[in-house]
Design an enzyme around this catalytic site. Structure first.
Site, PDB file in Angstrom:
ATOM      1  N   ASP A  46      15.264  -8.934   0.247  1.00 29.64           N
ATOM      2  CA  ASP A  46      14.875  -8.068  -0.644  1.00 29.64           C
ATOM      3  C   ASP A  46      15.659  -6.598  -0.637  1.00 29.64           C
ATOM      4  OD1 ASP A  46      13.492  -7.427  -2.937  1.00 29.64           O
ATOM      5  OD2 ASP A  46      11.730  -6.760  -1.991  1.00 29.64           O
ATOM      6  N   LYS A  88       3.176   3.756   7.132  1.00 29.54           N
ATOM      7  CA  LYS A  88       3.023   2.870   6.030  1.00 29.54           C
ATOM      8  C   LYS A  88       1.631   2.038   6.135  1.00 29.54           C
ATOM      9  CE  LYS A  88       5.277  -1.312   4.480  1.00 29.54           C
ATOM     10  NZ  LYS A  88       6.762  -2.063   4.391  1.00 29.54           N
ATOM     11  N   GLY A 123       0.750  -1.258  -0.007  1.00 27.87           N
ATOM     12  CA  GLY A 123      -0.178  -0.066  -0.048  1.00 27.87           C
ATOM     13  C   GLY A 123       1.000   1.279  -0.081  1.00 27.87           C
TER      14      GLY A 123
END
Ligand SMILES: *[C@@H]1O[C@H](CO)[C@@H](O)[C@H](O)[C@H]1NC(C)=O
Ligand SMILES: *[C@@H]1O[C@H](CO)[C@@H](O)[C@H](O)[C@H]1NC(C)=O
Ligand SMILES: *[C@@H]1O[C@H](CO)[C@@H](O)[C@H](O)[C@H]1NC(C)=O
Ligand SMILES: *[C@@H]1O[C@H](CO)[C@@H](O)[C@H](O)[C@H]1NC(C)=O
Ligand SMILES: *[C@@H]1O[C@H](CO)[C@@H](O)[C@H](O)[C@H]1NC(C)=O
Ligand SMILES: *[C@@H]1O[C@H](CO)[C@@H](O)[C@H](O)[C@H]1NC(C)=O
Ligand SMILES: *[C@@H]1O[C@H](CO)[C@@H](O)[C@H](O)[C@H]1NC(C)=O
Ligand SMILES: *[C@@H]1O[C@H](CO)[C@@H](O)[C@H](O)[C@H]1NC(C)=O
Length: 713
Positions: free
Chosen positions: A647, A549, A533
């Site tokens: 990541d 967030k 989001g």
């Protein structure tokens, strides 16, 4: 251990950057180097009492040599006892780097050469000298015992400058000494940003033997004593000769206190120099010349006495001079003299003068264009640190991009018309990154070798390092490194936390959805968007800026990852990991509140898409790489069980106002239990291909996955 030694290398790498300024100028701003001096000890020069340093800190090329004993003379300055020579290597150019200068300031830079048969070959060389990226002069040594002084007055465009010797195929370049002296910018107005002055001669008329330097000349110019006693007599005074206010040359009194005048009062003073083709770059026209003549009346001229004289060059009248008593005055040209092989300067008394002409000192310069602009300084210092660390000595010399013909191997430079060239790429195609079976097939399949777009050279190098270290470890303990991306650890050494949905216990501040609306001014400003989001800008009551967030409600995915991130962030605290201020779990709404990273993502800075973001310097890039590595190191070594981020990419490295790097986005991170995670699964790979943790990449699991992905795509 492997990871630790990697970290050491990273720290050394960063230390190299921060250490760049170790060879400092002295309190006068002078740099005085005895080239080829062995050892690390400086010494004090007898004549000037200036401290001369060995040159090892200023160059990484060449070898030390002592001159042959037959040329050794205690009467010579000690700098001539030894030389540094640059036998032909991969690079034709060998350089000294003088740092801690003031960009835009005028400097006198001086190189000294005496061959002294140091190589036993009895073959004095000819080579070219460069001041930074601009041709300075050719050094043509014809006499092994003669010393040659090359001196230039130039405006230094950056806070460091290089002096380079270019092998032109006529012998091995060498150098005996190198001096740098700051000048005031008002001095020598003929030298400016686009034009330098190269000394042809600097003469102190009158004495026969006193060579004047520092401290008599606070700028340490060298004044050669000269008198032809067959034609001239010395005039001198013990009184101080003063410089006028705003004096353009500030010739020291010691020089001005002596002068010459013709023996026969009706004679003129004649001076000449010849055009030196070696003062111009090969193929260029002969240079133009600047003459600066210094005069002061040293005798009281009383009554009807007059000393006045005409100055002419090659029979063309230049000026009429009547020197003031005990004040230094100068006559000079600003437009260079050109077009002659010989220049005759004549000083002849005017008709009503009762006294012969006089001259105290003379400087002759040729002019050189200094219009070549060096590579952007911050790029140079970054790439120099990399060069130092990786010992790319042979071919990386001088300016990385200028002149184009001598640009460094492997670099991609961008040449703009009105600004400094910049380094836009390194190591194109990573020819050496391919290791064993990880090599790409020749049909253009993606490389396993981590290929990161060119501006992130520092990150690339660090990853290579990490990979290299880890690959060595792989042979030892690969069985333990197998990661199962599927099975969640049910417990770990901390015992109390688990990753299950609903059982979350957070210590941080808890926000309601209403709080968030207030903090973010009703979600007014979007900072970014991630897989879960949007991220919004917010300000807490006490003024702290935060990033919020908010999990997108439309996304039915990601709850687990969201909670995982919250969980992880409560556990870890490190200056290079983004820290969580609080969270929100208010019915449907879930949000994490982080510290605000005002400079955004690393990606925005290096991809060059956002014009508002300024370019990072190489030093900043290296520091960011180091800080990111420290964050990772903490995850891998400081957390128990270790965490694998899975990541790591430029969009997940955030920068705060001080450009300090912090790793963000732990949604895909995974606790890694050496003992229990031995199950091999090939079903999913999480993370962004190309940016997965090296540990993970080199695990057996990944190879299997990777090979499958190659064969199934
Ligand atoms: C040069 O001479 C000095 C002192 O005589 C000596 O210490 C040094 O090792 C010599 N250097 C070389 C390269 O031979
Ligand atoms: C320099 O000074 C030292 C010590 O005073 C002396 O031993 C040496 O001979 C001097 N060298 C020269 C070249 O004058
Ligand atoms: C060097 O100087 C000598 C003597 O003046 C001259 O003969 C020679 O051509 C010069 N060499 C170069 C390369 O300029
Ligand atoms: C430097 O001086 C030269 C000669 O006077 C002049 O042509 C040039 O424009 C000057 N450059 C700058 C940057 O002032
Ligand atoms: C001085 O020079 C003038 C003109 O050159 C000459 O006539 C005269 O004889 C010279 N005097 C002496 C003493 O040499
Ligand atoms: C310079 O003076 C010398 C000697 O007097 C003469 O031979 C030469 O022609 C003069 N050169 C010029 C360019 O005037
Ligand atoms: C000095 O220069 C002036 C101006 O050009 C000229 O009139 C005069 O004749 C010159 N004097 C001598 C002695 O050359
Ligand atoms: C000398 O003559 C010049 C003209 O040639 C004149 O301008 C100057 O005033 C005279 N000087 C004296 C002291 O008479």
């Amino acid at each position: 251990m492997a990871a630790r030694s990697c970290l050491h290398l990273l720290i050394i790498l960063a230390a190299g950057v921060l250490q760049a300024a170790r060879a400092q100028p002295d309190s006068n701003g002078f740099i005085s180097i005895d080239c080829g001096l062995s050892g690390t000890a400086s010494y004090v020069d007898n004549a000037t009492k200036l401290s001369y340093s060995p040159d090892a800190a200023f160059t990484d090329a060449g070898t030390n040599n002592n001159i042959s004993v037959e040329y050794f003379s205690p009467a010579n300055s000690r700098i001539f006892d030894n030389v540094r020579s640059f036998p032909s290597g991969a690079a034709p150019r060998s350089c000294y780097t003088l740092s801690s200068l003031v960009a835009g300031l005028k400097y006198l830079v001086r190189a000294n050469f005496m061959y002294g048969n140091y190589d036993g070959l009895r073959r004095p060389p000819v080579f070219d000298l460069y001041a930074g990226v601009n041709f300075w002069r050719t050094v043509n040594i014809t006499d092994a015992a003669a010393s040659i002084t090359a001196e230039a007055i130039i405006v230094v465009p950056e806070d460091s400058m290089q002096v380079c010797l270019l092998n032109t195929g006529a012998g091995t370049p060498f150098i005996s000494g190198l001096d740098l002296r700051p000048l005031k910018n008002s001095l020598y107005p003929q030298a400016n940003a686009t034009q330098g002055l190269v000394m042809v001669d600097r003469v102190n008329y009158g004495p026969t033997d006193t060579f004047i330097r520092y401290p008599d000349d606070p700028r340490d110019r060298g004044w050669r004593p000269l008198i032809d006693t067959t034609r001239y007599v010395e005039v001198s005074t013990t009184k101080t000769v003063q410089n006028v206010a705003k004096d353009l040359f500030e010739v020291p009194s010691a020089v001005m206190q002596t002068a010459i005048t013709p023996r026969n009062a009706s004679d003129s003073i004649e001076v000449y120099w010849t055009a030196d083709p070696s003062a111009a770059s090969a193929g260029d026209p002969p240079p133009g010349y600047i003459a600066i003549m210094h005069f002061s009346e040293l005798q009281l001229v009383q009554g009807n006495a007059v000393r006045a004289f005409n100055i002419s060059l090659n029979d063309e009248w230049l000026d009429r001079m009547m020197p003031d008593y005990l004040y230094a005055d100068a006559d000079y040209n600003t437009v260079p003299f050109r077009g002659s092989n010989r220049y005759n300067l004549t000083f002849r008394a005017t008709a009503n003068s009762t006294m012969p002409p006089i001259i105290n000192a003379l400087e002759i310069f040729s002019v050189i264009p200094t219009t070549n602009v060096p590579t952007y300084a911050k790029d140079v210092s970054g790439i120099t640190a990399i060069k130092k660390q990786y010992e790319v000595k042979q071919s990386w010399m001088g300016d990385p991009c200028v002149p184009k013909t001598l640009a460094w191997d492997w670099l991609t430079c961008s040449y703009a018309i009105s600004s400094s060239p910049t380094i836009t790429g390194v190591y194109e195609n990573n020819p050496d990154l391919c290791i064993d079976d990880t090599c790409p097939s020749p049909n253009g399949k993606p490389k396993l070798a981590i290929y990161i777009s060119v501006p992130i050279v520092a990150v690339t190098m660090i990853l290579v390092l990490v990979l290299f270290c880890l690959l060595r470890r792989k042979t030892k303990g690969s069985a333990n490194n197998i990661v199962n991306p599927h099975s969640e650890p049910t417990s770990h050494s901390h015992g109390s936390d688990s990753y299950g949905h609903g059982s979350i216990q957070l210590e941080n501040r808890r926000f309601t959805y209403k709080d968030l609306q207030m903090i973010t001014n009703n979600f007014e400003q979007v900072l970014g968007k991630g897989g879960f989001g949007y991220v919004y800008y917010g300000i807490l009551e006490e003024g702290t800026q935060v990033a919020v967030k908010l999990r997108s409600q439309s996304s039915n995915q990601g709850v687990k990852e969201f909670l995982r991130e919250a969980q992880i962030l409560t556990r870890i605290h490190h200056k290079n990991l983004v820290s969580m201020i609080g969270y929100c779990k208010d019915g449907e709404y879930m949000a994490l509140v982080y510290e605000y990273m005002s400079e955004g993502t690393l990606e925005e800075h290096i991809a060059g898409r956002d014009r508002n973001k300024r370019n990072l310097t190489w030093t900043e890039r290296l520091r960011i790489a180091l800080e990111s590595a420290q964050g990772l190191e903490y995850l891998h070594k400081g957390c128990s069980p270790p965490l694998i981020h899975r990541d790591v990419k430029a969009t997940n490295i955030l920068l705060n106002m001080k450009l300090e790097a912090k790793i963000a986005d732990f949604g895909l991170s995974k606790a890694f239990n050496h003992d229990s995670d031995t199950h091999v699964s090939t079903s999913i790979l999480v993370g962004t291909p190309g940016y997965i943790d090296p540990e993970y990449v080199i695990s057996k699991f990944f190879f299997i996955y990777y090979i499958q992905s190659l064969t199934t795509k």
